[in-house]
Design a protein around this motif. Structure first.
Motif, PDB file in Angstrom:
ATOM      1  N   GLY A 288     133.535 -28.325 -24.928  1.00 48.55           N
ATOM      2  CA  GLY A 288     132.086 -28.131 -24.902  1.00 48.55           C
ATOM      3  C   GLY A 288     131.617 -27.562 -26.226  1.00 48.55           C
ATOM      4  O   GLY A 288     131.905 -26.416 -26.554  1.00 48.55           O
TER       5      GLY A 288
ATOM      6  N   ARG B 299     124.302 -33.997 -17.171  1.00 55.47           N
ATOM      7  CA  ARG B 299     124.833 -33.681 -15.846  1.00 55.47           C
ATOM      8  C   ARG B 299     123.762 -32.948 -15.055  1.00 55.47           C
ATOM      9  O   ARG B 299     123.168 -31.979 -15.543  1.00 55.47           O
ATOM     10  CB  ARG B 299     126.097 -32.806 -15.941  1.00 55.47           C
ATOM     11  CG  ARG B 299     127.271 -33.562 -16.514  1.00 55.47           C
ATOM     12  CD  ARG B 299     128.555 -32.757 -16.444  1.00 55.47           C
ATOM     13  NE  ARG B 299     129.620 -33.483 -17.112  1.00 55.47           N
ATOM     14  CZ  ARG B 299     130.869 -33.073 -17.217  1.00 55.47           C
ATOM     15  NH1 ARG B 299     131.225 -31.910 -16.690  1.00 55.47           N
ATOM     16  NH2 ARG B 299     131.767 -33.793 -17.850  1.00 55.47           N
TER      17      ARG B 299
ATOM     18  N   ARG C 123     128.462 -25.400 -25.422  1.00 53.29           N
ATOM     19  CA  ARG C 123     128.964 -24.253 -24.653  1.00 53.29           C
ATOM     20  C   ARG C 123     129.705 -23.291 -25.584  1.00 53.29           C
ATOM     21  O   ARG C 123     129.590 -22.069 -25.420  1.00 53.29           O
ATOM     22  CB  ARG C 123     129.885 -24.711 -23.519  1.00 53.29           C
ATOM     23  CG  ARG C 123     130.443 -23.546 -22.724  1.00 53.29           C
ATOM     24  CD  ARG C 123     131.276 -23.978 -21.537  1.00 53.29           C
ATOM     25  NE  ARG C 123     130.466 -24.509 -20.440  1.00 53.29           N
ATOM     26  CZ  ARG C 123     130.955 -24.840 -19.243  1.00 53.29           C
ATOM     27  NH1 ARG C 123     132.235 -24.690 -18.986  1.00 53.29           N
ATOM     28  NH2 ARG C 123     130.161 -25.318 -18.297  1.00 53.29           N
TER      29      ARG C 123
ATOM     30  N   GLU D 170     123.336 -30.540 -13.126  1.00 52.78           N
ATOM     31  CA  GLU D 170     123.983 -29.315 -12.662  1.00 52.78           C
ATOM     32  C   GLU D 170     123.075 -28.615 -11.656  1.00 52.78           C
ATOM     33  O   GLU D 170     121.872 -28.492 -11.872  1.00 52.78           O
ATOM     34  CB  GLU D 170     124.255 -28.362 -13.832  1.00 52.78           C
ATOM     35  CG  GLU D 170     125.163 -28.927 -14.925  1.00 52.78           C
ATOM     36  CD  GLU D 170     126.632 -28.840 -14.585  1.00 52.78           C
ATOM     37  OE1 GLU D 170     126.964 -28.321 -13.497  1.00 52.78           O
ATOM     38  OE2 GLU D 170     127.461 -29.306 -15.407  1.00 52.78           O
TER      39      GLU D 170
ATOM     40  N   GLU E 155     135.117 -21.787 -18.973  1.00 56.67           N
ATOM     41  CA  GLU E 155     135.928 -22.953 -19.350  1.00 56.67           C
ATOM     42  C   GLU E 155     135.408 -23.520 -20.676  1.00 56.67           C
ATOM     43  O   GLU E 155     134.334 -24.103 -20.742  1.00 56.67           O
ATOM     44  CB  GLU E 155     135.847 -24.027 -18.260  1.00 56.67           C
ATOM     45  CG  GLU E 155     136.781 -25.182 -18.533  1.00 56.67           C
ATOM     46  CD  GLU E 155     136.553 -26.369 -17.597  1.00 56.67           C
ATOM     47  OE1 GLU E 155     136.500 -26.178 -16.378  1.00 56.67           O
ATOM     48  OE2 GLU E 155     136.419 -27.495 -18.123  1.00 56.67           O
ATOM     49  N   ALA E 156     136.200 -23.342 -21.729  1.00 58.74           N
ATOM     50  CA  ALA E 156     135.768 -23.793 -23.055  1.00 58.74           C
ATOM     51  C   ALA E 156     136.254 -25.210 -23.349  1.00 58.74           C
ATOM     52  O   ALA E 156     135.719 -25.887 -24.231  1.00 58.74           O
ATOM     53  CB  ALA E 156     136.286 -22.825 -24.116  1.00 58.74           C
ATOM     54  N   GLY E 157     137.271 -25.649 -22.617  1.00 59.19           N
ATOM     55  CA  GLY E 157     137.795 -27.000 -22.846  1.00 59.19           C
ATOM     56  C   GLY E 157     138.671 -27.400 -21.681  1.00 59.19           C
ATOM     57  O   GLY E 157     139.048 -26.551 -20.854  1.00 59.19           O
ATOM     58  N   ASN E 158     138.962 -28.687 -21.595  1.00 58.64           N
ATOM     59  CA  ASN E 158     139.754 -29.195 -20.472  1.00 58.64           C
ATOM     60  C   ASN E 158     140.461 -30.467 -20.920  1.00 58.64           C
ATOM     61  O   ASN E 158     139.833 -31.338 -21.510  1.00 58.64           O
ATOM     62  CB  ASN E 158     138.809 -29.504 -19.297  1.00 58.64           C
ATOM     63  CG  ASN E 158     139.491 -29.601 -17.949  1.00 58.64           C
ATOM     64  OD1 ASN E 158     138.850 -29.877 -16.947  1.00 58.64           O
ATOM     65  ND2 ASN E 158     140.785 -29.369 -17.880  1.00 58.64           N
TER      66      ASN E 158
ATOM     67  N   ARG F 146     125.812 -23.619 -19.657  1.00 58.05           N
ATOM     68  CA  ARG F 146     125.719 -24.721 -18.696  1.00 58.05           C
ATOM     69  C   ARG F 146     124.399 -25.445 -18.877  1.00 58.05           C
ATOM     70  O   ARG F 146     123.371 -25.007 -18.384  1.00 58.05           O
ATOM     71  CB  ARG F 146     125.882 -24.202 -17.259  1.00 58.05           C
ATOM     72  CG  ARG F 146     125.965 -25.353 -16.243  1.00 58.05           C
ATOM     73  CD  ARG F 146     126.324 -24.892 -14.848  1.00 58.05           C
ATOM     74  NE  ARG F 146     127.635 -24.272 -14.773  1.00 58.05           N
ATOM     75  CZ  ARG F 146     128.797 -24.951 -14.822  1.00 58.05           C
ATOM     76  NH1 ARG F 146     128.802 -26.262 -14.935  1.00 58.05           N
ATOM     77  NH2 ARG F 146     129.944 -24.313 -14.762  1.00 58.05           N
ATOM     78  N   GLY F 147     124.460 -26.539 -19.620  1.00 56.37           N
ATOM     79  CA  GLY F 147     123.252 -27.332 -19.833  1.00 56.37           C
ATOM     80  C   GLY F 147     123.210 -28.493 -18.862  1.00 56.37           C
ATOM     81  O   GLY F 147     124.229 -28.882 -18.281  1.00 56.37           O
TER      82      GLY F 147
ATOM     83  N   PHE G 219     123.924 -31.515 -22.754  1.00 56.02           N
ATOM     84  CA  PHE G 219     124.720 -30.639 -23.606  1.00 56.02           C
ATOM     85  C   PHE G 219     125.615 -31.480 -24.517  1.00 56.02           C
ATOM     86  O   PHE G 219     125.790 -32.682 -24.288  1.00 56.02           O
ATOM     87  CB  PHE G 219     125.563 -29.666 -22.757  1.00 56.02           C
ATOM     88  CG  PHE G 219     126.541 -30.340 -21.834  1.00 56.02           C
ATOM     89  CD1 PHE G 219     126.143 -30.800 -20.583  1.00 56.02           C
ATOM     90  CD2 PHE G 219     127.873 -30.528 -22.211  1.00 56.02           C
ATOM     91  CE1 PHE G 219     127.049 -31.429 -19.727  1.00 56.02           C
ATOM     92  CE2 PHE G 219     128.781 -31.147 -21.356  1.00 56.02           C
ATOM     93  CZ  PHE G 219     128.370 -31.600 -20.117  1.00 56.02           C
TER      94      PHE G 219
HETATM   95  P1  ATP Z   1     132.503 -26.786 -15.234  1.00 52.50           P
HETATM   96  O1  ATP Z   1     133.659 -26.569 -14.290  1.00 52.50           O
HETATM   97  O2  ATP Z   1     132.171 -25.601 -16.069  1.00 52.50           O
HETATM   98  O3  ATP Z   1     131.317 -27.416 -14.569  1.00 52.50           O
HETATM   99  P2  ATP Z   1     133.728 -29.267 -15.906  1.00 52.50           P
HETATM  100  O4  ATP Z   1     135.135 -28.980 -15.520  1.00 52.50           O
HETATM  101  O5  ATP Z   1     132.875 -30.049 -14.993  1.00 52.50           O
HETATM  102  O6  ATP Z   1     132.988 -27.895 -16.275  1.00 52.50           O
HETATM  103  P3  ATP Z   1     134.608 -31.111 -17.935  1.00 52.50           P
HETATM  104  O7  ATP Z   1     134.235 -32.379 -17.279  1.00 52.50           O
HETATM  105  O8  ATP Z   1     136.013 -30.679 -17.924  1.00 52.50           O
HETATM  106  O9  ATP Z   1     133.678 -29.939 -17.366  1.00 52.50           O
HETATM  107  O10 ATP Z   1     133.986 -31.146 -19.412  1.00 52.50           O
HETATM  108  C1  ATP Z   1     134.693 -30.780 -20.593  1.00 52.50           C
HETATM  109  C2  ATP Z   1     134.080 -29.541 -21.234  1.00 52.50           C
HETATM  110  O11 ATP Z   1     132.673 -29.704 -21.435  1.00 52.50           O
HETATM  111  C3  ATP Z   1     134.207 -28.318 -20.366  1.00 52.50           C
HETATM  112  O12 ATP Z   1     135.482 -27.730 -20.527  1.00 52.50           O
HETATM  113  C4  ATP Z   1     133.085 -27.451 -20.915  1.00 52.50           C
HETATM  114  O13 ATP Z   1     133.503 -26.773 -22.098  1.00 52.50           O
HETATM  115  C5  ATP Z   1     132.017 -28.454 -21.297  1.00 52.50           C
HETATM  116  N1  ATP Z   1     130.973 -28.543 -20.257  1.00 52.50           N
HETATM  117  C6  ATP Z   1     131.094 -29.079 -19.015  1.00 52.50           C
HETATM  118  N2  ATP Z   1     129.933 -29.005 -18.340  1.00 52.50           N
HETATM  119  C7  ATP Z   1     129.052 -28.422 -19.181  1.00 52.50           C
HETATM  120  C8  ATP Z   1     127.674 -28.083 -19.072  1.00 52.50           C
HETATM  121  N3  ATP Z   1     126.985 -28.346 -17.971  1.00 52.50           N
HETATM  122  N4  ATP Z   1     127.070 -27.503 -20.136  1.00 52.50           N
HETATM  123  C9  ATP Z   1     127.764 -27.247 -21.269  1.00 52.50           C
HETATM  124  N5  ATP Z   1     129.058 -27.540 -21.423  1.00 52.50           N
HETATM  125  C10 ATP Z   1     129.701 -28.118 -20.409  1.00 52.50           C
END
Ligand code: ATP
Ligand code: MG
Length: 409
Positions: free
Chosen positions: A294, A140, A297, A142, A257-260, A151-152, A155
């Motif tokens: 993540g 991503r 993460r 970012e 945010e550890a998971g979604n 935030r990688g 990742f």
């Molecule tokens: P954020 O709001 O932190 O950018 P996201 O909502 O875009 O995250 P999701 O698409 O829901 O992320 O990805 C699922 C999980 O992957 C997230 O809950 C998080 O734990 C992890 N994750 C997302 N982006 C990153 C990142 N750039 N680096 C490391 N882990 C990540």
């Protein structure tokens, strides 16, 4: 493992300007190395942690029927055009290949891959439900990558996708996934501080759920009820009149945010024409859910939670790179080295993971390295402890047989 053989060392040259605690600790302890902003190598100690996190996640995903696969990271533009997301996902890395001029993306998520794959195998209601997942590197672009492994730009994520004949079946599976997520965070050592959090469902559903770990360094603002361990995300707080479970007033705080997890319903099955023939002979769309964690993460979240300042860490046992750290202090003394060696052999032979500091270093630097590396059980072998009849563990001298009983796997 003998620490003298470990090719990494603790580092004293990590820049103070590194903003995130997790980055400072993990870089100093030799768990990770940074290639560029948001891009890291997992070194032997760090990769052991990653593999332990992956193992916990795998076990819990297998327990809810997840079948593990590995999807490609390189995607053709065409699948992203099917869903209209080629132009709308701002973090998607897109480029044109050199020889064929083909446009491709690096996977930031995998609905566009898993849905057409599922379509090749789903025809009838008899083929449903099922769930499949992968643990894979995501890419991503970012905007800001200054939070260490939190935030990688590259990742590791676990993403699971579930497929159902009806919304009710999706709902039931979604609840099972929530329970599995709670078990994962508990085993990672962050269960008490990771709250199921109501978030916006976007176009798919009324709500999605995030698993938010409360932390002063969190980039997300959440409103929480500590009694129910429930949160409400900033985006939807105006729709809520207190805790969605008990109605109590919510407290504002920050979290990572550890998971979604999401109910995708038929959004992606509609895009790709993923349908099935039901019992009554009618054609219906497949209901889908998606569930992310993540992995890399999580290593950062755990570090932020268990670090004490900038030079001390204690890993929870299930994710620690080793269970026991043996420090041999007087390396010039034969009885010390023989005892430490025997302890190392005896513990290892029971399957206990041991890091043995056999290096010819001053006691002070062995202790400060051990503080940084953060292995949960520390055993010190010294001339003094041997004079007192054993080795030092938790501030007491105990005999070798007693120690073996306590620490054997
Ligand atoms: P954020 O709001 O932190 O950018 P996201 O909502 O875009 O995250 P999701 O698409 O829901 O992320 O990805 C699922 C999980 O992957 C997230 O809950 C998080 O734990 C992890 N994750 C997302 N982006 C990153 C990142 N750039 N680096 C490391 N882990 C990540
Ligand atoms: Mg998310």
């Amino acid at each position: 493992m003998r620490q003298s053989q470990l090719f990494t060392k603790t580092r004293k040259d990590v820049s103070k300007s590194e903003e995130a605690t997790n980055a400072r600790i993990l870089l100093k302890a030799g768990y990770i190395d940074q290639l560029m902003a948001g891009v890291y190598t997992y070194l032997p100690l760090g990769y052991r942690v990653i593999r332990n996190i992956e193992r916990i996640v795998r076990e819990e995903m297998n327990a809810i029927g997840g079948q593990e696969i590995l999807m490609p990271a390189l995607h053709p533009k065409s699948v992203w055009e099917e869903t209209g997301r080629w132009d709308t996902i701002d973090v998607l890395y897109r480029f044109t290949t050199h020889y064929t001029g083909m446009e491709v993306a690096l996977g930031s998520t995998h609905e566009e891959i898993v849905t057409p794959t599922a379509k090749k195998f789903v025809a009838s209601y008899k083929d449903l439900p099922f769930a499949t997942y992968q643990i894979q590197t995501k890419f991503r672009d970012e905007k800001r990558a200054k939070s260490g492994v939190l935030r990688g730009r590259e990742f590791i994520m676990k993403d699971l996708y579930s497929f159902h004949t009806s919304e009710e079946d999706l709902d039931a599976y979604y609840e099972k996934a929530i329970e599995a997520y709670h078990r994962v965070y508990k085993r990672l050592g962050i269960g008490s501080t990771t709250y199921k959090t109501y978030a916006s469902g976007g176009t798919f559903s009324k709500y999605s759920h995030e698993f938010q770990t409360l932390s002063p360094v969190g980039e997300d603002t959440v409103y929480v009820c500590h009694d129910c361990k429930i949160g409400v995300n900033e985006e939807i707080i105006h729709e809520m009149d207190g805790c969605p479970e008990c109605g109590a007033k919510l407290e504002q705080t920050t979290a990572i945010e550890a998971g979604n997890i999401f109910k995708l319903k038929t959004k992606f099955s509609d895009s790709f024409g993923l349908s099935f023939t039901d019992k009554d002979g009618t054609e219906k769309p497949v209901y889908m859910g998606c569930y992310g964690i993540g992995i890399s993460r999580a290593m950062g979240v755990i570090t932020e939670f268990f670090a004490e300042g900038d030079s001390k860490m204690t890993w929870p046992e299930e994710v620690a790179p080793f269970k026991v750290h043996i420090l041999a202090l007087n390396t010039d003394k034969e009885d010390v080295m023989n005892t430490a060696e025997k302890l190392y052999q005896d513990l290892s032979s029971t399957g206990t993971e041991v890091l043995y500091d056999d290096r010819d270093e001053r006691p002070g630097s062995k202790f400060s390295d051990a503080d940084l590396i953060g292995i949960p059980h520390r055993v010190v072998v010294s001339s003094r402890s041997l004079e007192q009849g054993g080795v030092e563990y938790n501030g007491e001298v105990i005999s070798l047989p007693d120690l073996l009983t306590k620490l054997s796997a």
